[in-house]
Design an enzyme around this catalytic site. Structure first.
Site, short mmCIF file in Angstrom:
data_model
loop_
_atom_site.label_atom_id
_atom_site.label_comp_id
_atom_site.label_asym_id
_atom_site.label_seq_id
_atom_site.Cartn_x
_atom_site.Cartn_y
_atom_site.Cartn_z
N ASP A 166 13.42 18.28 -13.45
CA ASP A 166 12.98 16.89 -13.58
C ASP A 166 14.17 15.95 -13.40
OD1 ASP A 166 12.09 14.37 -14.85
OD2 ASP A 166 10.36 15.60 -15.41
N ASN A 202 8.61 7.80 -15.98
CA ASN A 202 8.94 8.68 -14.85
C ASN A 202 9.60 7.89 -13.71
OD1 ASN A 202 9.10 11.04 -13.39
ND2 ASN A 202 7.02 10.91 -12.63
N THR A 212 6.15 1.00 -1.79
CA THR A 212 4.71 0.86 -1.56
C THR A 212 4.30 -0.56 -1.22
OG1 THR A 212 2.58 0.94 -2.70
CG2 THR A 212 4.49 0.65 -4.07
N TYR A 220 1.84 0.45 -11.25
CA TYR A 220 2.48 1.30 -10.25
C TYR A 220 3.37 0.46 -9.33
CZ TYR A 220 2.78 3.76 -5.79
OH TYR A 220 3.23 4.30 -4.62
N PHE A 223 1.95 1.82 3.39
CA PHE A 223 0.59 1.35 3.17
C PHE A 223 -0.23 2.61 2.81
CE2 PHE A 223 0.68 -3.26 3.76
CZ PHE A 223 2.06 -3.37 3.80
N ASN A 224 -1.39 2.88 3.37
CA ASN A 224 -2.19 4.01 2.84
C ASN A 224 -1.91 5.32 3.58
OD1 ASN A 224 -3.47 1.54 1.80
ND2 ASN A 224 -4.84 3.02 0.87
N PHE A 263 -15.94 1.05 -4.24
CA PHE A 263 -15.49 0.22 -5.36
C PHE A 263 -15.44 -1.25 -4.96
CE2 PHE A 263 -12.95 4.16 -6.81
CZ PHE A 263 -14.05 4.67 -7.47
N1 UDP Z 1 -11.96 3.41 -2.84
C1 UDP Z 1 -13.34 3.46 -2.94
N2 UDP Z 1 -13.91 4.58 -3.45
C2 UDP Z 1 -13.20 5.65 -3.88
C3 UDP Z 1 -11.78 5.59 -3.79
C4 UDP Z 1 -11.18 4.46 -3.26
O1 UDP Z 1 -14.04 2.51 -2.56
O2 UDP Z 1 -13.80 6.62 -4.36
C5 UDP Z 1 -11.32 2.21 -2.26
C6 UDP Z 1 -10.28 1.55 -3.16
O3 UDP Z 1 -10.90 0.60 -4.00
C7 UDP Z 1 -9.35 0.91 -2.12
C8 UDP Z 1 -9.43 1.85 -0.92
O4 UDP Z 1 -10.61 2.64 -1.11
O5 UDP Z 1 -9.86 -0.34 -1.72
C9 UDP Z 1 -8.24 2.78 -0.81
O6 UDP Z 1 -8.03 3.37 -2.08
P1 UDP Z 1 -6.99 4.54 -2.31
O7 UDP Z 1 -7.09 4.93 -3.77
O8 UDP Z 1 -7.24 5.61 -1.30
O9 UDP Z 1 -5.58 3.92 -1.97
P2 UDP Z 1 -4.81 2.60 -2.58
O10 UDP Z 1 -5.17 1.49 -1.63
O11 UDP Z 1 -5.26 2.38 -3.97
O12 UDP Z 1 -3.38 2.98 -2.47
#
Ligand code: UDP
Length: 330
Positions: A51, A92, A117, A141, A169-170, A208
């Site tokens: 760690d 962490n 991020t 985060y 990004f993602n 969501f």
């Molecule tokens: N999201 C969703 N349903 C899920 C998981 C994520 O609608 O089961 C949406 C979330 O609200 C965000 C996008 O998908 O707008 C990407 O989320 P993720 O957690 O993959 O990555 P983040 O953008 O949080 O880093």
């Protein structure tokens, strides 16, 4: 001289190790295996389990090994969890990085590439997001990652140390070999969760929030393949090797997709109807995040290879179909 990859058994870390080894670099991995997987550790990398908050441990790695540069992925990275358990993230992400930097300074290790991020920006004022835009995170985060960036900045002013911070990004997709891919437990990311439906592990995908100010009411994100992210880390090491100054770069595709669009592409790729159901918004989620990665392209010479969402989801689907339980046996 070797490159030390902290968190090299995790998702983006393991993909970066694969690219470094393909390029002929010597690689050492440190991972506490809290969220990483021993199966994701490349056989040609030297592995230490430990760690980064443990000063004696990290000191011992720098004493035993000839480390040229560090690539730092060792952090917790879930937005939702960070809102429920913020102090875990401070402990962490921030305390770990503080110990790491103390040890690097003591051992005269002067180059570090660090995973940051898009969550450092918070709700953006304009799209696409530039590195010079304001940072105002909407979740713990992102706040801890921004604080880590500042820790690097001030440390680099006082000591002989240069850093590159990469604001992803993602991250999504999986390695072309099909041997490593995304495996979080519990899984919270959109693409792996969607693919659990055609894999028979989930009835439907939850959306969501359908009331965001976007074209179909669902959140817009910039999805970038993990191998393209891995390449950017290697270019960032090269950039520091050439003696360049500390810097910050966005890494994204520059194109945004709504949650509903991602589900549609997954339906095409998998040939499965993938039912979706509307759920309330998730805490801490900005409506729209799209990167400008022009700076990384110009300065680092970064050239993302996987630019279509079809390719990205296809690579993820290959991995998840063959590894429905991640690295664990069924
Ligand atoms: N999201 C969703 N349903 C899920 C998981 C994520 O609608 O089961 C949406 C979330 O609200 C965000 C996008 O998908 O707008 C990407 O989320 P993720 O957690 O993959 O990555 P983040 O953008 O949080 O880093």
């Amino acid at each position: 001289m070797a490159i030390l990859v902290l968190g090299g058994a995790g998702y983006i870390g393991s993909h970066t190790v694969y690219e470094l080894i393909e390029r002929g670099e010597d690689v050492i991995i440190v991972d506490n295996l809290e969220t990483g997987h021993i199966e994701a550790v490349h056989e040609k990398a030297k592995f230490y389990k430990g760690d980064i908050r443990d000063r004696a441990f990290i000191d011992s790695v720098f004493e035993k090994e000839e480390v040229e540069a560090v690539i730092h992925f060792a952090a917790n990275s879930l937005v939702g969890e960070s809102m429920i358990n913020p102090l875990k993230y401070y402990d962490n992400n921030l305390c770990g990085t503080k110990v790491l930097l103390e040890s690097m300074v003591a051992h005269h290790i002067d180059k570090i590439v660090f995973s940051s991020t898009a969550a450092t920006y918070g709700e953006p004022k304009s799209i696409p997001i530039l590195e010079t835009d304001a940072t105002d995170p909407t979740n713990t985060y992102g706040e801890t990652k921004l604080s880590m960036e500042k820790m690097f900045k001030w440390t680099s002013k006082a000591h002989d140390l240069r850093y590159v911070s990469l604001r992803y990004f993602n991250a999504c997709g999986a390695h072309k070999s099909g041997v490593i891919g995304e495996a979080h437990a519990p899984e919270t990311h959109l693409i792996p969760l969607i693919l659990q439906v055609p894999n028979g592990q989930r009835e439907a995908i939850s959306i969501f929030g359908e009331d965001y100010e976007t074209k179909d009411g669902t959140c817009v994100r910039d999805y970038i393949h993990v191998t393209d992210l891995a390449q950017a880390h290697i270019l960032a090491v090269d950039y520091l090797r050439k003696g360049n100054e500390s810097n910050i770069f966005n890494l994204g595709n520059g194109v945004g997709f709504t949650v509903k669009e991602v589900i549609d592409v997954a339906r095409e790729v998998t040939g499965h109807p993938i039912p979706a159901k509307a759920e309330p918004r998730r805490a801490g989620d900005p409506a729209k995040l799209i990167a400008s990665s022009e700076k990384a392209k110009e300065v680092l010479g970064w050239n993302p290879e996987y630019t279509s969402l079809e390719e990205i989801i296809s690579s993820a689907w290959r991995w998840h179909q063959n590894h429905p339980n991640g690295f664990k046996q069924a």
